[in-house]
Design a protein around this motif. Sequence first.
Motif, PDB file in Angstrom:
ATOM      1  N   VAL A 179       0.909  -1.088   0.180  1.00  0.00           N
ATOM      2  CA  VAL A 179      -0.024  -0.284  -0.028  1.00  0.00           C
ATOM      3  C   VAL A 179       0.858   1.195   0.099  1.00  0.00           C
ATOM      4  CG1 VAL A 179      -1.695   1.257   1.406  1.00  0.00           C
ATOM      5  CG2 VAL A 179      -1.858  -1.313   1.389  1.00  0.00           C
ATOM      6  N   HIS A 180       0.758   2.113  -1.142  1.00  0.00           N
ATOM      7  CA  HIS A 180       1.890   3.162  -1.256  1.00  0.00           C
ATOM      8  C   HIS A 180       1.069   4.164  -2.052  1.00  0.00           C
ATOM      9  CE1 HIS A 180       5.195   5.616  -3.004  1.00  0.00           C
ATOM     10  NE2 HIS A 180       5.672   5.078  -1.889  1.00  0.00           N
ATOM     11  N   ASN A 181       0.352   5.364  -1.016  1.00  0.00           N
ATOM     12  CA  ASN A 181      -0.254   6.497  -1.684  1.00  0.00           C
ATOM     13  C   ASN A 181       0.312   7.701  -1.270  1.00  0.00           C
ATOM     14  OD1 ASN A 181      -1.927   8.450  -2.499  1.00  0.00           O
ATOM     15  ND2 ASN A 181      -3.631   6.791  -2.797  1.00  0.00           N
ATOM     16  N   LEU A 182       1.343   8.271  -1.615  1.00  0.00           N
ATOM     17  CA  LEU A 182       2.044   9.460  -1.057  1.00  0.00           C
ATOM     18  C   LEU A 182       0.992  10.614  -1.085  1.00  0.00           C
ATOM     19  CD1 LEU A 182       5.660   9.384  -2.468  1.00  0.00           C
ATOM     20  CD2 LEU A 182       4.574   8.345  -0.119  1.00  0.00           C
ATOM     21  N   ARG A 183       0.311  10.738  -2.029  1.00  0.00           N
ATOM     22  CA  ARG A 183      -0.542  11.730  -2.137  1.00  0.00           C
ATOM     23  C   ARG A 183      -1.649  11.961  -1.001  1.00  0.00           C
ATOM     24  NH1 ARG A 183      -2.140  10.665  -8.201  1.00  0.00           N
ATOM     25  NH2 ARG A 183      -2.555   8.586  -7.402  1.00  0.00           N
ATOM     26  N   MET A 184      -2.003  10.662  -0.316  1.00  0.00           N
ATOM     27  CA  MET A 184      -2.851  10.702   0.846  1.00  0.00           C
ATOM     28  C   MET A 184      -2.072  10.586   2.204  1.00  0.00           C
ATOM     29  SD  MET A 184      -6.060   8.716  -0.831  1.00  0.00           S
ATOM     30  CE  MET A 184      -6.985   9.395   0.503  1.00  0.00           C
ATOM     31  N   TRP A 198      -9.449   2.177   3.974  1.00  0.00           N
ATOM     32  CA  TRP A 198      -9.334   1.585   2.854  1.00  0.00           C
ATOM     33  C   TRP A 198      -7.762   1.133   2.715  1.00  0.00           C
ATOM     34  CZ3 TRP A 198      -5.075   3.610   0.419  1.00  0.00           C
ATOM     35  CH2 TRP A 198      -4.766   4.801   0.905  1.00  0.00           C
ATOM     36  N   ALA A 199      -7.022   1.677   3.318  1.00  0.00           N
ATOM     37  CA  ALA A 199      -5.562   1.013   3.331  1.00  0.00           C
ATOM     38  C   ALA A 199      -5.782  -0.371   4.136  1.00  0.00           C
ATOM     39  CB  ALA A 199      -4.509   2.104   3.920  1.00  0.00           C
ATOM     40  N   LEU A 200      -6.171  -0.312   5.301  1.00  0.00           N
ATOM     41  CA  LEU A 200      -6.274  -1.549   6.016  1.00  0.00           C
ATOM     42  C   LEU A 200      -7.102  -2.544   5.279  1.00  0.00           C
ATOM     43  CD1 LEU A 200      -7.122  -0.125   9.515  1.00  0.00           C
ATOM     44  CD2 LEU A 200      -4.816  -0.474   8.595  1.00  0.00           C
ATOM     45  N   GLU A 201      -8.226  -2.146   4.751  1.00  0.00           N
ATOM     46  CA  GLU A 201      -8.850  -3.206   3.884  1.00  0.00           C
ATOM     47  C   GLU A 201      -8.248  -3.893   2.600  1.00  0.00           C
ATOM     48  OE1 GLU A 201     -12.697  -2.971   0.573  1.00  0.00           O
ATOM     49  OE2 GLU A 201     -12.586  -1.479   1.897  1.00  0.00           O
ATOM     50  N   ALA A 202      -7.356  -2.969   2.019  1.00  0.00           N
ATOM     51  CA  ALA A 202      -6.591  -3.685   0.838  1.00  0.00           C
ATOM     52  C   ALA A 202      -5.576  -4.073   1.295  1.00  0.00           C
ATOM     53  CB  ALA A 202      -5.973  -2.386   0.146  1.00  0.00           C
ATOM     54  N   ARG A 203      -4.803  -4.002   2.561  1.00  0.00           N
ATOM     55  CA  ARG A 203      -3.881  -4.608   3.104  1.00  0.00           C
ATOM     56  C   ARG A 203      -4.237  -5.947   3.567  1.00  0.00           C
ATOM     57  NH1 ARG A 203      -1.055  -3.788   8.963  1.00  0.00           N
ATOM     58  NH2 ARG A 203      -3.238  -4.206   9.416  1.00  0.00           N
ATOM     59  N   LEU A 230      -7.232   2.951  -4.375  1.00  0.00           N
ATOM     60  CA  LEU A 230      -6.475   3.893  -3.489  1.00  0.00           C
ATOM     61  C   LEU A 230      -5.154   3.461  -3.125  1.00  0.00           C
ATOM     62  CD1 LEU A 230      -9.609   5.024  -1.486  1.00  0.00           C
ATOM     63  CD2 LEU A 230      -8.336   6.613  -3.347  1.00  0.00           C
ATOM     64  N   ALA A 231      -4.990   2.327  -2.820  1.00  0.00           N
ATOM     65  CA  ALA A 231      -3.697   1.832  -2.385  1.00  0.00           C
ATOM     66  C   ALA A 231      -2.596   1.499  -3.209  1.00  0.00           C
ATOM     67  CB  ALA A 231      -4.018   0.238  -1.689  1.00  0.00           C
ATOM     68  N   ILE A 232      -2.974   1.469  -4.495  1.00  0.00           N
ATOM     69  CA  ILE A 232      -2.160   1.334  -5.582  1.00  0.00           C
ATOM     70  C   ILE A 232      -2.468   2.341  -6.762  1.00  0.00           C
ATOM     71  CG2 ILE A 232      -0.919  -0.234  -7.123  1.00  0.00           C
ATOM     72  CD1 ILE A 232      -2.308  -2.518  -5.550  1.00  0.00           C
ATOM     73  N   LEU A 266       0.264   4.065   3.731  1.00  0.00           N
ATOM     74  CA  LEU A 266       1.428   3.336   3.625  1.00  0.00           C
ATOM     75  C   LEU A 266       1.460   2.031   4.484  1.00  0.00           C
ATOM     76  CD1 LEU A 266       4.272   5.949   3.953  1.00  0.00           C
ATOM     77  CD2 LEU A 266       3.077   5.387   1.800  1.00  0.00           C
ATOM     78  N   THR A 267       2.016   0.844   3.909  1.00  0.00           N
ATOM     79  CA  THR A 267       2.252  -0.239   4.722  1.00  0.00           C
ATOM     80  C   THR A 267       3.734  -0.685   4.460  1.00  0.00           C
ATOM     81  OG1 THR A 267       1.349  -1.859   3.093  1.00  0.00           O
ATOM     82  CG2 THR A 267      -0.149  -1.056   4.796  1.00  0.00           C
ATOM     83  N   MET A 268       4.106  -1.338   5.778  1.00  0.00           N
ATOM     84  CA  MET A 268       5.498  -1.884   5.583  1.00  0.00           C
ATOM     85  C   MET A 268       5.535  -3.457   5.411  1.00  0.00           C
ATOM     86  SD  MET A 268       7.537   0.804   5.747  1.00  0.00           S
ATOM     87  CE  MET A 268       9.156   0.109   6.331  1.00  0.00           C
ATOM     88  N   THR A 269       4.322  -3.944   5.183  1.00  0.00           N
ATOM     89  CA  THR A 269       4.150  -5.326   5.260  1.00  0.00           C
ATOM     90  C   THR A 269       5.347  -6.113   4.370  1.00  0.00           C
ATOM     91  OG1 THR A 269       1.912  -5.107   5.677  1.00  0.00           O
ATOM     92  CG2 THR A 269       2.666  -7.344   4.942  1.00  0.00           C
TER      93      THR A 269
END
Length: 274
Positions: A179-184, A198-203, A230-232, A266-269
């Motif tokens: 998950v990497h959306n620098l704009r948000m 939305w980031a947690l859902e996608a992750r 949104l995540a990508i 962002l996610t570091m997964t």
Amino acid sequence: MKLQELSNLTAPLGKTQKMPVLFLGHGSPMNAIEENEFVAGFRKVAQDIPTPQAILCISAHWETKGTFVTAMAHPPTIHDFGGFPKALFEVQYPAPGSPELARETQALITQTEVHLDDKWGLDHGAWSVIKHLYPAANIPVIQMSIDYSKPAQYHYELAREIKSLREKGVLIIGSGNMVHNLRMVEWRRLHETFGFDWALEAREQMKASILSGDHQSLINFRSQGRAWDLAIPTPEHYLPLLYSLALKEGDESVSLFNDQALAGSLTMTSVKIG
């Protein structure tokens, strides 16, 4: 350079036990010089796997038209970012390259022409994480670029062509962020562990597909709904994950680490295969 090290750059890679594969959520370049749970995770995974003879890294930060591999004996450390402290720009990671591994990678890939590159080096998607795995910088490292003109299925199939390198002591690393959306990004909360819904859902959906082996859903990421869109927003940080997953064989184990969301978007997964 010692004679033995020079020999390692040119000697054909011999058969070894199968190396694991990694996808590393690299996050901010500042992870190169900061102490946090993520760099601790990078160090730990290096302790848990065999020491590689060489490393091939697919970084989000080398996009090209066509496919290239770095083929110089001494790749420079590229500081491909701006606005960070001077200390970060002073970091060098003087790992040798491996012209032999570059040529072998070139020979293995048949679905496209692979070009040998002598101009790039190691960008921060590679050195900012590899320096924590192997701080002595004594393991040869090459990078393979991401052809921005090709779809996800193409990248997945291309990666499968290099799977035999795993049996020659090569650690293959995809480096990006799921998950990497620098704009948000919520910049005021850059160091806080939290994610937008939305980031947690996608992750969570990505993780479920990774652990179940449902690679086709991950390849078809543009068909997974708004949270994934949104995540990508652009694919360059996501595609290295597909390179890593494509190398999984049969019932190999898959595990996750550094599984945290940061700054909302962002996610570091990170993923270990094998």
